[in-house]
Design a protein around this motif. Structure first.
Motif, PDB file in Angstrom:
ATOM      1  N   PHE A   1       0.394   3.392  -7.219  1.00 10.06           N
ATOM      2  CA  PHE A   1       1.463   2.655  -7.885  1.00 10.06           C
ATOM      3  C   PHE A   1       2.763   3.460  -7.791  1.00 10.06           C
ATOM      4  O   PHE A   1       2.741   4.640  -7.427  1.00 10.06           O
ATOM      5  CB  PHE A   1       1.126   2.428  -9.366  1.00 10.06           C
TER       6      PHE A   1
ATOM      7  N   GLN B   1      -3.102  -9.339  -9.992  1.00 11.91           N
ATOM      8  CA  GLN B   1      -2.382  -8.374  -9.139  1.00 11.91           C
ATOM      9  C   GLN B   1      -2.923  -6.960  -9.335  1.00 11.91           C
ATOM     10  O   GLN B   1      -3.126  -6.219  -8.374  1.00 11.91           O
ATOM     11  CB  GLN B   1      -0.880  -8.422  -9.459  1.00 11.91           C
TER      12      GLN B   1
ATOM     13  N   LYS C   1      -6.325  -6.539  -7.677  1.00  7.57           N
ATOM     14  CA  LYS C   1      -6.207  -6.378  -6.232  1.00  7.57           C
ATOM     15  C   LYS C   1      -5.769  -4.964  -5.873  1.00  7.57           C
ATOM     16  O   LYS C   1      -6.285  -4.345  -4.926  1.00  7.57           O
ATOM     17  CB  LYS C   1      -5.195  -7.395  -5.683  1.00  7.57           C
ATOM     18  N   ARG C   2      -4.835  -4.407  -6.657  1.00  6.03           N
ATOM     19  CA  ARG C   2      -4.342  -3.052  -6.379  1.00  6.03           C
ATOM     20  C   ARG C   2      -5.410  -2.001  -6.650  1.00  6.03           C
ATOM     21  O   ARG C   2      -5.454  -0.950  -6.003  1.00  6.03           O
ATOM     22  CB  ARG C   2      -3.094  -2.767  -7.228  1.00  6.03           C
TER      23      ARG C   2
ATOM     24  N   LYS D   1      -1.526   0.276   1.356  1.00  5.51           N
ATOM     25  CA  LYS D   1      -1.329   0.980   0.079  1.00  5.51           C
ATOM     26  C   LYS D   1       0.064   1.603   0.017  1.00  5.51           C
ATOM     27  O   LYS D   1       0.789   1.464  -0.983  1.00  5.51           O
ATOM     28  CB  LYS D   1      -2.399   2.071  -0.071  1.00  5.51           C
TER      29      LYS D   1
ATOM     30  N   GLN E   1       2.800  -0.995  -0.401  1.00  2.00           N
ATOM     31  CA  GLN E   1       2.875  -1.487  -1.780  1.00  2.00           C
ATOM     32  C   GLN E   1       3.538  -0.455  -2.689  1.00  2.00           C
ATOM     33  O   GLN E   1       4.332  -0.809  -3.569  1.00  2.00           O
ATOM     34  CB  GLN E   1       1.465  -1.807  -2.284  1.00  2.00           C
ATOM     35  N   TYR E   2       3.209   0.818  -2.461  1.00  2.00           N
ATOM     36  CA  TYR E   2       3.827   1.896  -3.230  1.00  2.00           C
ATOM     37  C   TYR E   2       5.338   1.893  -3.024  1.00  2.00           C
ATOM     38  O   TYR E   2       6.120   1.992  -3.981  1.00  2.00           O
ATOM     39  CB  TYR E   2       3.206   3.232  -2.792  1.00  2.00           C
TER      40      TYR E   2
ATOM     41  N   ASP F   1       6.950  -0.923  -4.832  1.00  2.00           N
ATOM     42  CA  ASP F   1       7.041  -0.616  -6.263  1.00  2.00           C
ATOM     43  C   ASP F   1       8.296   0.199  -6.560  1.00  2.00           C
ATOM     44  O   ASP F   1       9.028  -0.078  -7.514  1.00  2.00           O
ATOM     45  CB  ASP F   1       5.806   0.170  -6.731  1.00  2.00           C
TER      46      ASP F   1
END
Length: 942
Positions: free
Chosen positions: A219, A241, A244-245, A841, A844-845, A848
Motif C-alpha cells: 500500500f 478492493q 483484492k490487494r 503490485k 498499485q503502490y 496509491d
C-alpha cells in the motif's frame, strides 16, 4: 533372477535428490516426505502460498486458532533449510520458545537455539561477534529480546524471519509501538512470514501495519491508506478492493472449512457451584467494603486500580491467597508509621506485570503526613490486621472442599469419554497453588501432582527438573533456557507419571496438553481471551477426546454469577466444537481492559440491583461490539466462503498424497537396488542399512524405536550421493513385466515385447534460485513416444542389466533438445508470471502515492474555496481585515500553483522509482541453463 539394477538406482537417486522449484508442490513434497507430521490439505496449501513466488517478500498466514499455523510455518522453514538457506530467525512470545524448539526438533529434525540474555552474553564472552549469526541452528528469541538487539539483527542477511502471534506488530504504524518499529527497521527487506489468528481487530489500519512489516510496497503511505480505505463512502466496494490487494499476501482458512478431514472434539462444561462458609463470606464482605474507601494509605495512589484488581482476584481465589497480600499491606503501613521505605510488592500473580503495563494510574501523592494522617493510618492498620488474622484463622475453604468432589466427577466424565486420568487445574494465585497441593496430597493424590508457575522454585519441581536434565543429557532436548526447560520437564512428568498439574497463568501459554481432557478453572479469570488460551492447552488439534471444562461458581455472589453468565453465554467459551470464535474474542481490544471494567463495577456498586444494572449495560455494549461492522469487514476482506476453497483443498490433498506415495516408492526401490551394498529388506517397510534399522512409516518407527526412513538422514543420503556421483550410465535393460508387476499397466499389456531407447538428462536452470528438472525422452522402436509417467512405471519393474558399449542414441538427440527447450519455456513462463504480479503490485503502490498527492491538492483547493466564500460573505469586515484575508487567499493560491507544478514532478519521480524497481526485478529473472546426460538406456519389456 531380475532385481533392481545400477541404472535404476541412478534414476531413483536422481529423482530423490533433484532440486525441485520451492514454489511447487513437487518441491514442497521433498520436504513433507521427511517430516513427522499428520498433514492436512490446508496446511500444505498455506505453505505453498507462502512459498509461491521467489520474488515475494513474505506472507501473512491468518488461519483461525487450532488449525496448525506452527506446522504451516514449519513446512516453509524446513523447505528453506533443505535448500541450505539457513539464516533463519523465529521471533515468538517468550512462553512459546520451548514449544517451537520441540516442534522443530521432533517433527522437522531441525536444531535450534533459544537466544536470551544469559547465553547471548556467554557467547559474546567466548568471542562470538554476533550470536545471531549461526547457520547450523535456527535462532529463536522473544519479541523483547529481538527488539533490544536490533543492531545485531540488522547485520545478518536473514533468509527467513518468522513472527508468531504477529498481531503484536499490527499497530506498527504508531510510534508508540516501539518493539514493532524497531523490528520493522532491523528486518527491512528480509523475507518474513507472519502468523496470527487475528490480523484485524478494531481498525483497518492494523492490516496496513502488518502488510508494511512484510512489504512496504503493498500500500502507499499511512495517510493515503486512511483516506482510501478507513473512511470510504461505500464500505462494500472498499472491502472488495482491500480483499483484492491483500489476496497475494494474506491466506486465511476457517475451522468450518476443514471439518471434512479434521475431527474436532467437543467441549463439555460442568459448573461446580459452592457456597462460602460464614467466615469466608465475612472476609469477602469486609475487604470489599474496605476497598471502596475513598482514600487508602495501604494502596499507593500510583497503584490503586492495579492493587484493587489484584486483591479482588486473590480474594476470590482463597483465604490463603489474600492472607499473604494482606500481610504485605500491614507491613507497608507499619513502615509508613516508622518512617521506613514503604515499597509494596504484589508477587502472587503471574499476570501482575501485564496488569501494571496496561492499567494507567495517577501520579504518586506527596509522602508527607499530618497528625490526622497518622491517626487514620493507625485505624487502617488495625482493620487490615483484623482482616489478616481472620484470613489466617480460616483453615477450610469451601471451594477447596468442593474441588475434591468436582475432581471425582470430572475424572468419571473424562473416563466415560475415553480420556486418561489427567487433570490440569488453573488458579491465578501461587499461594492458592500451594494450598491445593497440600489439600490434594492429603486426600489421595500424594506423589501424583506437579506444579507449573512463573518460578517453579519448589523442591518437587527442582527434583523433576534435575531428573529431566539427566535423562535428556546429550539428546538435544535441553535448550539452555531454565524457564523453557523447566516447562518441558514439568509437562513431560505430567504426561508420563503425574495425574494432576496445578498451573497458574504461566501454564496457559506455550504448552500442549492434548493427552489431557479434563481442565478445571478453579479461579475463573474475567478475561475471556485468557480463558480461551487455558482451554486451548487441551482442546486443540490432536486432541482425541471431548474435553471436560469444569468451572467453579460462588452462587452467593451476584457479581461472580453475572461474570460467569457473560463468559458462558455471550462469549460461548465452555461448550461446543470450537469454543469462542476468533471474531468474538477479536472484538475485545484488551482482555485486561475488560477485567478492569468488571473491577470498576465491583468498586462502585453496593447492591445486587446496582451490580445487575451495570452488567446489563456491559452485556449490551458487548453485543454491539460482537455484531459490529468491523466483524463484517473482517469476514468480507479476509475470508473465502465459496466452493472453490473446498475444491482447492481437495485437489491439494489428492496431489500431495499422490506425490508422497511416488517419492516413497522411489526410496523403496532405491533401497531394493542396494541389496549388495549393506542394505537388507526386512519386510517391505523396514530396511537394515549398514546395521541400522529404518522404517518408511514414522509412526511405526516411533513405536518400535527405529529410525524414520528419510532422504535427509545422513546414512541414507550418503548411499544416494554415492550412486549419483557416478558418470552418466549407459546400458541395456530387460524389464520383467509379465512376472514383476503386481499392477497391470494397459500400455505395456497392449505392447508385449516392446523395445526402444530412453535418455534421461538433467536440466539445471540458474535463475532466481537454481532448480533442476529431469528431461525424459523415450521412443519405442515402433515410433511411439513414452511420456515420463510411463518411463517412471517402467523403471519400477525388476530388470536385468547388460552392458553394451555399441549402443547408439543419436536418434534421440533432436527430441532431447526439443524437450529441454519446452521445459525452459515453461520455467520462463513461471518467471514471467512472477514478474507481472510484482509489477502489478508496484503499479498499485505507485497509484496509491499519486492518489495521496492528488488528495492533498484537492484538500487545498477546498480550503481556498471555503476562504473565498467566507471572504464574500463577511460584509462587515474592515478594510484591514479584508486585505489580510485576501493576502491569505493569495498565499494559498500560490501554494496551490506550486503544488500543481510539483505534483507532476513528484508523479514522475514515483514513475522513475517504479521503473527502477521493475528493472531490478527483470535483471534478477535473467537465467541460464545447463543440460547434461544422466542415463542412456536401450530397453526391452518381457
Amino acid at each position: 533372477m531380475p532385481g533392481y539394477t545400477d541404472i535404476q538406482a541412478r534414476y531413483f537417486a536422481e529423482q530423490l535428490l533433484l532440486k525441485r522449484p520451492a514454489a511447487s508442490l513437487d518441491g514442497l513434497v521433498s520436504t513433507i516426505s521427511g517430516v513427522k507430521v499428520d498433514l492436512n490439505p490446508h496446511q500444505v496449501n498455506a505453505a505453498l502460498f507462502a512459498l509461491k513466488s521467489p520474488l515475494s517478500n513474505g506472507a501473512l498466514l491468518a488461519d483461525e486458532v487450532g488449525l496448525g499455523k506452527t506446522i504451516e510455518a514449519g513446512l516453509v522453514l524446513a523447505q528453506y533449510w533443505c535448500e541450505r538457506k539457513r539464516h533463519i530467525l523465529l521471533i515468538v512470545p517468550a512462553s512459546l520458545r520451548m514449544q517451537w524448539r520441540d516442534e522443530l526438533a521432533s517433527k522437522f529434525y531441525i536444531d535450534s537455539l533459544i537466544l536470551e540474555t544469559a547465553n547471548y552474553n556467554q557467547l559474546k564472552k567466548k568471542g562470538v561477534n554476533n550470536p545471531f549469526s549461526s547457520q547450523t541452528q535456527v535462532i529463536i528469541c522473544s519479541y523483547n529480546f529481538a527488539s533490544n538487539k536490533e543492531l545485531d539483527l540488522k547485520r545478518i542477511d536473514w533468509d527467513l524471519v518468522i513472527c508468531d502471534e504477529a498481531h503484536r506488530l499490527r499497530n506498527v504504524y504508531k510510534k508508540s509501538n516501539v518493539i514493532g518499529n524497531k523490528l520493522k527497521s532491523a528486518l527491512s527487506g528480509k523475507k518474513k512470514l507472519l502468523l496470527t489468528a487475528t490480523p484485524l481487530q478494531n481498525n483497518l489500519l492494523e492490516l496496513y501495519g502488518l502488510t508494511s512489516i512484510i512489504d512496504d510496497h503493498v500500500f502507499g503511505d499511512t495517510k493515503t491508506f486512511r483516506e482510501m480505505y478507513v473512511a470510504p463512502g461505500n464500505s462494500e466496494i472498499r472491502n472488495l478492493q482491500l480483499k483484492k490487494r491483500l489476496q497475494p499476501i494474506c491466506q486465511r482458512t476457517l475451522r468450518k472449512q476443514v471439518t471434512e478431514y479434521i475431527r474436532y472434539t467437543n467441549r463439555i462444561a460442568i459448573c461446580q457451584e459452592y457456597q462460602p462458609t460464614p467466615q469466608e463470606e465475612k472476609l469477602y464482605n469486609d475487604i470489599t467494603e474496605y476497598l471502596k474507601t475513598p482514600h487508602l494509605y495501604a494502596l499507593p495512589v500510583s497503584q490503586r486500580s492495579l492493587i484493587t484488581l489484584v486483591l479482588r482476584k486473590l480474594l476470590a481465589s482463597s483465604s490463603y491467597a489474600i492472607a499473604g497480600t494482606l500481610d504485605s499491606l500491614v507491613n507497608r503501613l507499619e513502615n509508613l508509621l516508622a518512617g521506613k521505605p514503604d515499597d509494596l510488592e504484589i508477587n502472587d500473580l503471574d499476570t501482575v506485570d501485564e496488569y501494571s503495563e496496561a492499567i494507567e494510574e495517577d501520579e504518586e501523592e506527596n509522602g508527607s503526613f499530618t497528625m490526622e494522617d497518622y491517626i487514620a493510618i493507625e485505624e487502617e492498620l488495625k482493620k487490615l490486621k483484623e482482616f489478616r488474622d481472620l484470613a489466617l484463622s480460616i483453615k477450610t475453604n469451601s471451594k477447596g472442599e468442593n474441588l475434591l468432589t468436582a475432581l471425582k466427577k470430572g475424572f468419571t466424565k473424562s473416563a466415560e469419554l475415553g480420556g486418561a486420568r489427567k487433570a490440569v487445574i488453573f488458579t491465578e494465585s501461587r499461594r492458592t497453588q500451594d494450598y491445593l497441593f497440600n489439600l490434594l496430597s492429603n486426600n489421595g493424590y500424594e506423589g501424583k501432582i506437579v506444579f507449573l508457575n512463573g518460578m517453579n522454585n519448589d523442591a518437587v519441581s527442582k527434583s523433576i527438573y534435575a531428573d529431566w536434565k539427566q535423562r535428556h543429557k546429550g539428546d538435544d532436548s535441553i535448550s539452555g533456557s531454565r524457564q523453557a526447560d523447566m516447562k518441558a520437564a514439568i509437562v513431560e512428568e505430567f504426561k508420563n507419571n503425574a495425574e494432576i498439574l496445578i498451573g497458574t497463568e504461566a501454564a496457559a501459554e506455550g504448552i500442549n496438553l492434548q493427552f489431557c481432557n479434563l481442565l478445571v478453572n478453579y479461579d475463573l479469570p474475567w478475561n475471556p481471551q485468557r480463558i480461551e488460551q487455558r482451554i486451548g492447552r487441551c482442546h486443540r488439534y490432536g486432541q482425541k477426546n471431548d474435553v471436560v471444562v469444569l468451572n467453579f461458581l460462588n452462587n452467593k455472589n451476584a457479581a461472580d454469577t453475572r461474570v460467569y453468565e457473560l463468559l458462558n453465554e455471550k462469549f460461548k467459551l465452555f461448550s461446543g466444537v470450537f469454543g469462542s470464535s476468533d471474531e468474538v474474542l477479536g472484538s475485545i481490544e484488551s482482555g485486561v481492559d475488560f477485567e478492569k471494567r468488571i473491577s470498576d463495577i465491583l468498586q462502585k456498586c453496593k447492591t445486587t440491583d446496582e451490580i445487575n444494572a451495570e452488567f446489563n449495560q456491559l452485556q449490551n455494549e458487548l453485543s454491539d461490539q460482537i455484531e459490529s461492522k468491523m466483524i463484517s469487514a473482517r469476514k468480507s476482506i479476509l475470508e473465502n466462503f465459496d466452493e472453490e476453497v473446498s475444491r482447492n483443498l481437495k485437489t491439494c490433498e489428492e496431489n500431495t498424497v499422490s506425490s508422497i506415495d511416488t517419492r516413497s516408492q522411489w526410496l523403496y526401490y532405491f533401497l531394493q537396488s542396494q541389496s549388495g551394498a549393506g542394505v537388507t529388506d526386512m519386510d517391505g517397510r523396514r530396511f537394515s542399512v549398514n546395521g541400522q534399522i529404518f522404517n518408511l512409516d514414522w509412526r511405526q518407527a516411533e513405536a518400535n524405536d527405529e529410525a524414520f526412513l528419510r532422504v535427509e538422514d545422513p546414512v541414507i543420503k550418503s548411499q544416494l550421493e554415492k550412486v549419483i556421483n557416478t558418470n552418466p550410465v549407459t546400458g541395456n535393460l530387460v524389464f520383467d513385466y509379465s512376472n514383476g508387476s503386481s499392477h497391470k499397466i494397459g500400455f505395456f499389456t497392449n505392447h508385449p515385447g516392446l523395445t526402444g531407447t530412453i535418455n534421461i538428462s538433467k536440466l539445471t536452470y540458474f535463475g532466481l534460485e537454481p532448480e533442476e528438472h529431469l528431461i525424459v525422452t523415450a521412443i519405442a522402436d515402433n515410433g511411439e513416444e513414452l511420456d515420463s509417467d510411463l518411463v517412471n512405471k517402467l523403471f519400477q519393474l525388476p530388470a536385468t542389466q547388460m552392458i553394451d558399449n555399441s549402443l547408439s542414441f543419436d536418434n534421440l538427440s533432436s527430441q532431447i533438445l526439443e524437450n529441454a527447450q519446452h521445459k525452459k519455456k515453461e520455467i520462463e513462463e513461471h518467471y514471467r508470471e512472477y514478474f507481472l504480479k510484482e509489477c502489478e503490485k508496484l503499479d498499485q503502490y505507485s497509484e496509491d502515492l499519486k492518489e495521496g498527492l492528488q488528495a492533498d491538492l484537492k484538500a487545498l483547493d477546498k480550503e481556498i474555496r471555503e476562504k473565498k466564500k467566507a471572504f464574500k460573505a463577511n460584509i462587515s469586515a474592515s478594510l484591514d481585515e479584508m486585505l489580510k484575508e485576501q493576502e491569505d487567499i493569495n498565499k494559498l493560491e500560490k501554494k496551490k500553483k506550486r503544488m500543481r507544478r510539483e505534483l507532476y514532478d513528484k508523479e514522475d519521480e514515483i514513475d522513475v522509482a517504479n521503473d527502477a524497481l521493475q528493472n531490478e526485478i527483470k535483471e534478477k529473472l535473467k537465467g541460464e541453463s545447463e543440460l547434461r546426460d544422466v542415463l542412456n538406456v536401450s530397453f526391452k519389456i518381457e
